[in-house]
Design a protein around this motif. Structure first.
Motif, PDB file in Angstrom:
ATOM      1  N   ARG A  34       0.838  -1.198   0.000  1.00  0.00           N
ATOM      2  CA  ARG A  34       0.000   0.000   0.000  1.00  0.00           C
ATOM      3  C   ARG A  34       0.876   1.252   0.000  1.00  0.00           C
ATOM      4  NH1 ARG A  34      -5.130   0.698   3.892  1.00  0.00           N
ATOM      5  NH2 ARG A  34      -3.705  -0.153   5.486  1.00  0.00           N
ATOM      6  N   LEU A  35       1.938   1.247   0.807  1.00  0.00           N
ATOM      7  CA  LEU A  35       2.855   2.387   0.825  1.00  0.00           C
ATOM      8  C   LEU A  35       3.548   2.534  -0.529  1.00  0.00           C
ATOM      9  CD1 LEU A  35       4.506   4.653   2.164  1.00  0.00           C
ATOM     10  CD2 LEU A  35       6.106   2.877   2.944  1.00  0.00           C
ATOM     11  N   ARG A  36       4.031   1.423  -1.084  1.00  0.00           N
ATOM     12  CA  ARG A  36       4.737   1.478  -2.368  1.00  0.00           C
ATOM     13  C   ARG A  36       3.849   2.087  -3.457  1.00  0.00           C
ATOM     14  NH1 ARG A  36       5.243  -4.040  -5.183  1.00  0.00           N
ATOM     15  NH2 ARG A  36       3.140  -3.381  -5.735  1.00  0.00           N
ATOM     16  N   ASP A  37       2.612   1.617  -3.515  1.00  0.00           N
ATOM     17  CA  ASP A  37       1.697   2.130  -4.543  1.00  0.00           C
ATOM     18  C   ASP A  37       1.391   3.606  -4.322  1.00  0.00           C
ATOM     19  OD1 ASP A  37       1.725  -0.397  -5.568  1.00  0.00           O
ATOM     20  OD2 ASP A  37      -0.255  -0.968  -4.788  1.00  0.00           O
ATOM     21  N   CYS A  53       1.418   9.119  -5.715  1.00  0.00           N
ATOM     22  CA  CYS A  53       1.258  10.459  -5.130  1.00  0.00           C
ATOM     23  C   CYS A  53       2.556  11.250  -5.006  1.00  0.00           C
ATOM     24  CB  CYS A  53       0.607  10.346  -3.748  1.00  0.00           C
ATOM     25  SG  CYS A  53      -1.028   9.576  -3.761  1.00  0.00           S
ATOM     26  N   ARG A  54       3.697  10.558  -4.969  1.00  0.00           N
ATOM     27  CA  ARG A  54       4.958  11.271  -4.767  1.00  0.00           C
ATOM     28  C   ARG A  54       5.949  11.029  -5.899  1.00  0.00           C
ATOM     29  NH1 ARG A  54       3.844  14.857  -0.803  1.00  0.00           N
ATOM     30  NH2 ARG A  54       5.891  14.793   0.185  1.00  0.00           N
ATOM     31  N   GLY A  55       5.641  10.084  -6.774  1.00  0.00           N
ATOM     32  CA  GLY A  55       6.535   9.795  -7.885  1.00  0.00           C
ATOM     33  C   GLY A  55       7.869   9.239  -7.435  1.00  0.00           C
ATOM     34  N   ASP A  70      10.198   5.819  -5.630  1.00  0.00           N
ATOM     35  CA  ASP A  70      10.324   4.422  -5.248  1.00  0.00           C
ATOM     36  C   ASP A  70      10.495   4.364  -3.729  1.00  0.00           C
ATOM     37  OD1 ASP A  70      12.517   1.945  -4.889  1.00  0.00           O
ATOM     38  OD2 ASP A  70      10.859   1.570  -6.252  1.00  0.00           O
ATOM     39  N   MET A  71      10.226   3.204  -3.134  1.00  0.00           N
ATOM     40  CA  MET A  71      10.335   3.073  -1.681  1.00  0.00           C
ATOM     41  C   MET A  71      11.745   3.369  -1.183  1.00  0.00           C
ATOM     42  SD  MET A  71       7.972  -0.268  -0.819  1.00  0.00           S
ATOM     43  CE  MET A  71       7.917   0.008   0.948  1.00  0.00           C
ATOM     44  N   VAL A  72      12.767   3.009  -1.939  1.00  0.00           N
ATOM     45  CA  VAL A  72      14.138   3.220  -1.478  1.00  0.00           C
ATOM     46  C   VAL A  72      14.504   4.697  -1.463  1.00  0.00           C
ATOM     47  CG1 VAL A  72      14.914   0.941  -2.202  1.00  0.00           C
ATOM     48  CG2 VAL A  72      15.057   2.858  -3.800  1.00  0.00           C
ATOM     49  N   ASN A  73      13.700   5.533  -2.110  1.00  0.00           N
ATOM     50  CA  ASN A  73      13.979   6.968  -2.138  1.00  0.00           C
ATOM     51  C   ASN A  73      13.004   7.774  -1.279  1.00  0.00           C
ATOM     52  OD1 ASN A  73      16.076   6.642  -4.103  1.00  0.00           O
ATOM     53  ND2 ASN A  73      14.498   6.403  -5.679  1.00  0.00           N
ATOM     54  N   ALA A  74      12.170   7.089  -0.500  1.00  0.00           N
ATOM     55  CA  ALA A  74      11.173   7.783   0.312  1.00  0.00           C
ATOM     56  C   ALA A  74      11.834   8.638   1.373  1.00  0.00           C
ATOM     57  CB  ALA A  74      10.236   6.771   0.956  1.00  0.00           C
ATOM     58  N   ARG A  75      11.187   9.739   1.706  1.00  0.00           N
ATOM     59  CA  ARG A  75      11.664  10.657   2.739  1.00  0.00           C
ATOM     60  C   ARG A  75      10.718  10.615   3.941  1.00  0.00           C
ATOM     61  NH1 ARG A  75      12.402  15.722  -1.468  1.00  0.00           N
ATOM     62  NH2 ARG A  75      14.010  14.746  -2.799  1.00  0.00           N
ATOM     63  N   THR A  76      11.194  11.172   5.043  1.00  0.00           N
ATOM     64  CA  THR A  76      10.384  11.194   6.256  1.00  0.00           C
ATOM     65  C   THR A  76       9.061  11.904   6.020  1.00  0.00           C
ATOM     66  OG1 THR A  76      12.321  11.108   7.712  1.00  0.00           O
ATOM     67  CG2 THR A  76      10.294  12.016   8.640  1.00  0.00           C
ATOM     68  N   ASP A 120       7.396  12.071   3.332  1.00  0.00           N
ATOM     69  CA  ASP A 120       6.522  11.196   2.543  1.00  0.00           C
ATOM     70  C   ASP A 120       5.757  10.248   3.464  1.00  0.00           C
ATOM     71  OD1 ASP A 120       7.487  12.302   0.160  1.00  0.00           O
ATOM     72  OD2 ASP A 120       9.117  10.835   0.048  1.00  0.00           O
ATOM     73  N   LEU A 121       6.475   9.652   4.398  1.00  0.00           N
ATOM     74  CA  LEU A 121       5.835   8.701   5.307  1.00  0.00           C
ATOM     75  C   LEU A 121       4.829   9.401   6.213  1.00  0.00           C
ATOM     76  CD1 LEU A 121       8.862   6.435   6.318  1.00  0.00           C
ATOM     77  CD2 LEU A 121       7.342   6.275   4.337  1.00  0.00           C
ATOM     78  N   SER A 122       5.162  10.594   6.675  1.00  0.00           N
ATOM     79  CA  SER A 122       4.228  11.358   7.501  1.00  0.00           C
ATOM     80  C   SER A 122       2.956  11.684   6.724  1.00  0.00           C
ATOM     81  CB  SER A 122       4.883  12.647   8.004  1.00  0.00           C
ATOM     82  OG  SER A 122       5.964  12.361   8.862  1.00  0.00           O
ATOM     83  N   ARG A 123       3.121  12.073   5.456  1.00  0.00           N
ATOM     84  CA  ARG A 123       1.964  12.386   4.625  1.00  0.00           C
ATOM     85  C   ARG A 123       1.125  11.116   4.377  1.00  0.00           C
ATOM     86  NH1 ARG A 123       0.851  16.328   0.812  1.00  0.00           N
ATOM     87  NH2 ARG A 123       2.109  17.653   2.196  1.00  0.00           N
ATOM     88  N   PHE A 124       1.799  10.002   4.169  1.00  0.00           N
ATOM     89  CA  PHE A 124       1.096   8.739   3.951  1.00  0.00           C
ATOM     90  C   PHE A 124       0.238   8.378   5.149  1.00  0.00           C
ATOM     91  CE2 PHE A 124       1.263   4.055   4.572  1.00  0.00           C
ATOM     92  CZ  PHE A 124       0.433   3.688   3.517  1.00  0.00           C
ATOM     93  N   LEU A 125       0.827   8.467   6.338  1.00  0.00           N
ATOM     94  CA  LEU A 125       0.072   8.153   7.553  1.00  0.00           C
ATOM     95  C   LEU A 125      -1.071   9.138   7.757  1.00  0.00           C
ATOM     96  CD1 LEU A 125       2.991   7.197   9.967  1.00  0.00           C
ATOM     97  CD2 LEU A 125       1.280   5.658   8.993  1.00  0.00           C
ATOM     98  N   GLY A 126      -0.825  10.394   7.391  1.00  0.00           N
ATOM     99  CA  GLY A 126      -1.891  11.385   7.476  1.00  0.00           C
ATOM    100  C   GLY A 126      -3.049  11.037   6.558  1.00  0.00           C
ATOM    101  N   ASP A 127      -2.735  10.554   5.360  1.00  0.00           N
ATOM    102  CA  ASP A 127      -3.782  10.145   4.429  1.00  0.00           C
ATOM    103  C   ASP A 127      -4.552   8.950   4.955  1.00  0.00           C
ATOM    104  OD1 ASP A 127      -3.131  12.175   2.737  1.00  0.00           O
ATOM    105  OD2 ASP A 127      -2.311  10.915   1.122  1.00  0.00           O
ATOM    106  N   LEU A 128      -3.854   8.032   5.611  1.00  0.00           N
ATOM    107  CA  LEU A 128      -4.543   6.889   6.212  1.00  0.00           C
ATOM    108  C   LEU A 128      -5.529   7.356   7.277  1.00  0.00           C
ATOM    109  CD1 LEU A 128      -1.761   4.162   6.699  1.00  0.00           C
ATOM    110  CD2 LEU A 128      -3.403   4.380   4.840  1.00  0.00           C
TER     111      LEU A 128
END
Length: 230
Positions: A41-44, A49-51, A53-59, A61-69
């Protein structure tokens, strides 16, 4: 539909991480499957939404993802499970040297909300206290127990662990052995005092078959059990 070229690194890393969870962490198939779904789900989301890959994710990005959840209405327990999977994934990636900085390290977990306990109304308490038939020894005992539980705020186990010597009728206090073997002195009110005194003078002598130190006795003269109290 073909996967994008930049999706390949994350797919390979996901496969290695899942093998690690199953083989080295020895997680169940259920848990491993849940973690896999959360990571996918995070990868997709990152790709859409951020264009990234998971290996290039930033903090952020993860905060925004959790916010969307959270904004999607996902339960907090599910949000925490999603982040547990994310944290595990990036911890593995960091340990393997596949990401330089763990982007999940400083992201805060969603706090669990505690449901407030349901309490009786005043009328409900009065109704419960009035249930025992106080014309009988057992009914008088039950009324004394209920009044003491209510007045002193005792747990069921604390009430049933009381000995006669633990109740100071003159000072209207009980010596309570609580959790962790901690002893505390708890006051109780005038109404509870009256019912407890009635029980000690009129009911307990009728129930006692042999010398016994427990405060509240059964019809056989033994200590009242939790089942009896409930």
């Amino acid at each position: 539909m073909n996967a994008s070229p930049q999706a390949a690194p994350s797919r390979d890393l996901l496969a290695r991480w899942l093998r690690y969870l199953a083989v080295e962490r020895n997680l169940s198939l259920l848990t491993t499957g849940q973690y896999e779904r959360e990571a996918i789900r995070l990868r997709d989301w990152l790709e859409a939404c951020r264009g990234r890959d998971m290996v290039n994710a930033r903090t952020e990005d993860l905060s925004r993802f959790l916010g969307d959840l959270a904004r999607s209405g996902l339960a907090r327990a599910s949000q925490r499970r999603a982040f547990a999977a994310i944290r595990s994934f990036y911890g593995f990636a960091c340990a393997e040297g596949l990401v330089a900085v763990n982007p999940a390290a400083v992201v805060a977990l969603p706090k669990m909300l505690r449901n407030l306990p349901k309490v009786l109304t005043v009328q409900g308490v009065e109704s419960v206290l009035a249930q025992p038939d106080v014309t009988t020894p057992l009914g008088l005992r039950d009324r004394a127990m209920l009044e003491l539980l209510y007045s002193a705020g005792l747990r069921a186990s604390e009430c049933l662990s009381l000995r006669v010597a633990d109740a100071s009728m003159a000072e209207r206090m009980v010596r309570v052995l609580g959790k962790g073997a901690k002893v505390r002195i708890v006051p109780f009110g005038a109404v509870a005092h009256r019912w407890l005194l009635d029980y000690l003078e009129r009911s307990r002598p009728a129930l006692q078959r042999r010398p016994c130190e427990w405060l509240f006795l059964t019809q056989r003269g033994t200590r009242v059990s939790r089942i009896t109290l409930w």
